[in-house]
Design a protein around this motif. Sequence first.
Motif, short mmCIF file in Angstrom:
data_model
loop_
_atom_site.label_atom_id
_atom_site.label_comp_id
_atom_site.label_asym_id
_atom_site.label_seq_id
_atom_site.Cartn_x
_atom_site.Cartn_y
_atom_site.Cartn_z
N UNK A 262 50.02 40.42 46.58
CA UNK A 262 48.60 40.79 46.59
C UNK A 262 48.28 41.73 45.43
N UNK A 263 47.16 41.49 44.75
CA UNK A 263 46.79 42.30 43.59
C UNK A 263 45.27 42.56 43.57
N UNK A 264 44.91 43.79 43.21
CA UNK A 264 43.49 44.11 43.04
C UNK A 264 43.37 45.06 41.85
N UNK A 265 42.39 44.80 40.99
CA UNK A 265 42.16 45.65 39.81
C UNK A 265 40.68 45.95 39.67
N UNK A 266 40.37 47.19 39.34
CA UNK A 266 39.00 47.62 39.06
C UNK A 266 38.94 48.11 37.63
N UNK A 267 38.12 47.42 36.81
CA UNK A 267 37.98 47.76 35.40
C UNK A 267 36.57 48.22 35.10
N UNK A 268 36.45 49.33 34.34
CA UNK A 268 35.13 49.86 33.96
C UNK A 268 35.10 50.12 32.46
N UNK A 269 33.90 50.35 31.95
CA UNK A 269 33.69 50.48 30.51
C UNK A 269 34.18 51.81 29.96
N UNK A 270 34.44 51.81 28.66
CA UNK A 270 34.72 53.03 27.90
C UNK A 270 34.14 52.81 26.51
N UNK A 271 33.60 53.86 25.91
CA UNK A 271 32.91 53.68 24.64
C UNK A 271 31.59 52.96 24.83
N UNK A 272 31.31 51.97 23.97
CA UNK A 272 30.02 51.25 24.05
C UNK A 272 30.15 49.88 24.70
N UNK A 273 31.26 49.60 25.35
CA UNK A 273 31.41 48.29 25.98
C UNK A 273 30.70 48.26 27.34
N UNK A 274 30.61 47.07 27.90
CA UNK A 274 29.96 46.88 29.21
C UNK A 274 30.96 46.43 30.28
N UNK A 275 32.25 46.69 30.09
CA UNK A 275 33.28 46.21 31.01
C UNK A 275 32.98 46.64 32.45
N UNK A 276 32.93 45.67 33.35
CA UNK A 276 32.67 45.92 34.76
C UNK A 276 33.24 44.74 35.55
N UNK A 277 34.43 44.92 36.12
CA UNK A 277 35.09 43.80 36.76
C UNK A 277 35.92 44.24 37.96
N UNK A 278 35.88 43.42 38.99
CA UNK A 278 36.79 43.54 40.12
C UNK A 278 37.57 42.24 40.17
N UNK A 279 38.90 42.34 40.18
CA UNK A 279 39.76 41.16 40.19
C UNK A 279 40.67 41.20 41.41
N UNK A 280 40.56 40.18 42.24
CA UNK A 280 41.42 40.06 43.42
C UNK A 280 42.28 38.82 43.29
N UNK A 281 43.56 38.97 43.62
CA UNK A 281 44.46 37.82 43.58
C UNK A 281 45.48 37.86 44.70
N UNK A 282 45.83 36.69 45.21
CA UNK A 282 46.84 36.59 46.26
C UNK A 282 47.66 35.33 46.02
N UNK A 283 48.98 35.47 46.12
CA UNK A 283 49.88 34.34 45.97
C UNK A 283 50.87 34.36 47.13
N UNK A 284 50.96 33.23 47.84
CA UNK A 284 51.88 33.12 48.98
C UNK A 284 52.87 32.00 48.68
N UNK A 285 54.17 32.32 48.80
CA UNK A 285 55.20 31.34 48.46
C UNK A 285 56.19 31.19 49.62
N UNK A 286 56.29 29.95 50.11
CA UNK A 286 57.23 29.62 51.18
C UNK A 286 58.45 28.97 50.56
N UNK A 287 59.63 29.56 50.81
CA UNK A 287 60.88 29.04 50.25
C UNK A 287 61.73 28.44 51.35
N UNK A 288 62.30 27.29 51.04
CA UNK A 288 63.17 26.59 51.98
C UNK A 288 64.31 25.98 51.18
N UNK A 289 65.48 26.62 51.25
CA UNK A 289 66.60 26.15 50.44
C UNK A 289 66.25 26.25 48.97
#
Length: 422
Positions: A262-289
């Motif tokens: 599971x991953x979550x990131x919050x990005x905001x601006x610095x300087x004169x940029x307009x960066x504004x992002x929320x990123x959510x990610x989930x990866x589920x892996x089932x292993x069998x042999x």
Amino acid sequence: MSKSPLALSVALATLGSLTLPSIGQAAFVEDGKASLELRNFYMNRDFRQEGGNRGQAKAEEWAQGFLLRYESGYTEGTVGFGVDAIGTLGLKLDSGGGTSGTGLLQRDRESGEAQDSYGDLGVTAKLKVSNSVLKAGSLMPKLPSVAANDSRLLPQSFQGGWLNVQEIAGLTLDAGQLSRVNQRDSSDHEAMLMTTGTGRGFTGTTGVDSDEFNFAGASYKWNDRLTTAYHYGALDDFYKQHILSAVHLLPLGDKQSLKSDLRFARSTDDGDTNVDNKAFGAMFTYSLGGHAFGLGYQQMSGDTGYAYIAGTDPFLVNYVQIGDFAFKDEKSWQARYDYNFASLGIPGLTFMTRYLSGDNVDRGAGLSEGKEWERDTDIAYVFQEGPLKNFGIKWRNATVRSNFGNDLDENRLILSYLLPLW
């Protein structure tokens, strides 16, 4: 006068004979190790959309790379001192006729054609107290906040300082600052940029670069099953970013497990940029042999796409061979299958295939919703014994289709050999 790539590599090869005897410390020498890695890399990227990529129908190159690495031990005493070094050299075997630009070779600034050779010499001083290590010089971090890219002939590297602390069992602390970057297809140490492009929605980035990236983080391994982490990164004049992550492994029986990432990131601006992002990610892996079945989901929200240093590997579950599926408002999913043939008595042979689909990309006022998909396949074999031990062969294939970016078919054939020197 600057040294040629070959001269830099020769200089690194003689580093041991020139430096080690003067240290006079047994641990410094005896705990050291050196290796030579050879990479033979062929890459073909066929642009399928009408008109190609700005008039280029395909990018196709073949190159030979050499990576000479040395890692010393530490001098004896409460404070131990050491040095690491890496010399890289890339040689053009085939490129021309407007087919450059794969990222394998350095391009001439005027003609745009691939140069015959390029390379770099990186040296890192290190200091160790107990289980804490401070490094300064050439760095290749692999952290959620910044991960150096090593997907071409030669690796990306940075200049800066990095403190890694592991004084408490299970707890890893990182902090540092980077000032310059040497891209994977370059021998120049340059100021850093943020990734941009159509569909990401960034403003305020034109004509701006940065010589300061600050990072810090903490990772704690609770037990053999669960690890959680927090990381912070800030590229001066571009963005600030907070990243939370958790990885859990659940045993389900004989040769069975379920891994949750599971991953979550919050990005905001610095300087004169307009960066504004929320990123959510989930990866589920089932292993069998020898089998592994994975399902992933990733979602972007906010006024822009995901922000990261140009050329690096972003910390996203749907960052794959070509795309990162991190455009403004994009939602994407992934289905993946892996097989390790060691289960059939063929150790060293592996197979992977995956399919990703993304939609809901905000392309701007008056434009339709952006959609894209990517299909990847990897087949690799590494000889486990005999005279060819450590010799690897990998074929990577990718197909990408998009209504707002390039349509392309890509093939990579990579031959590699790792030779331990001592």
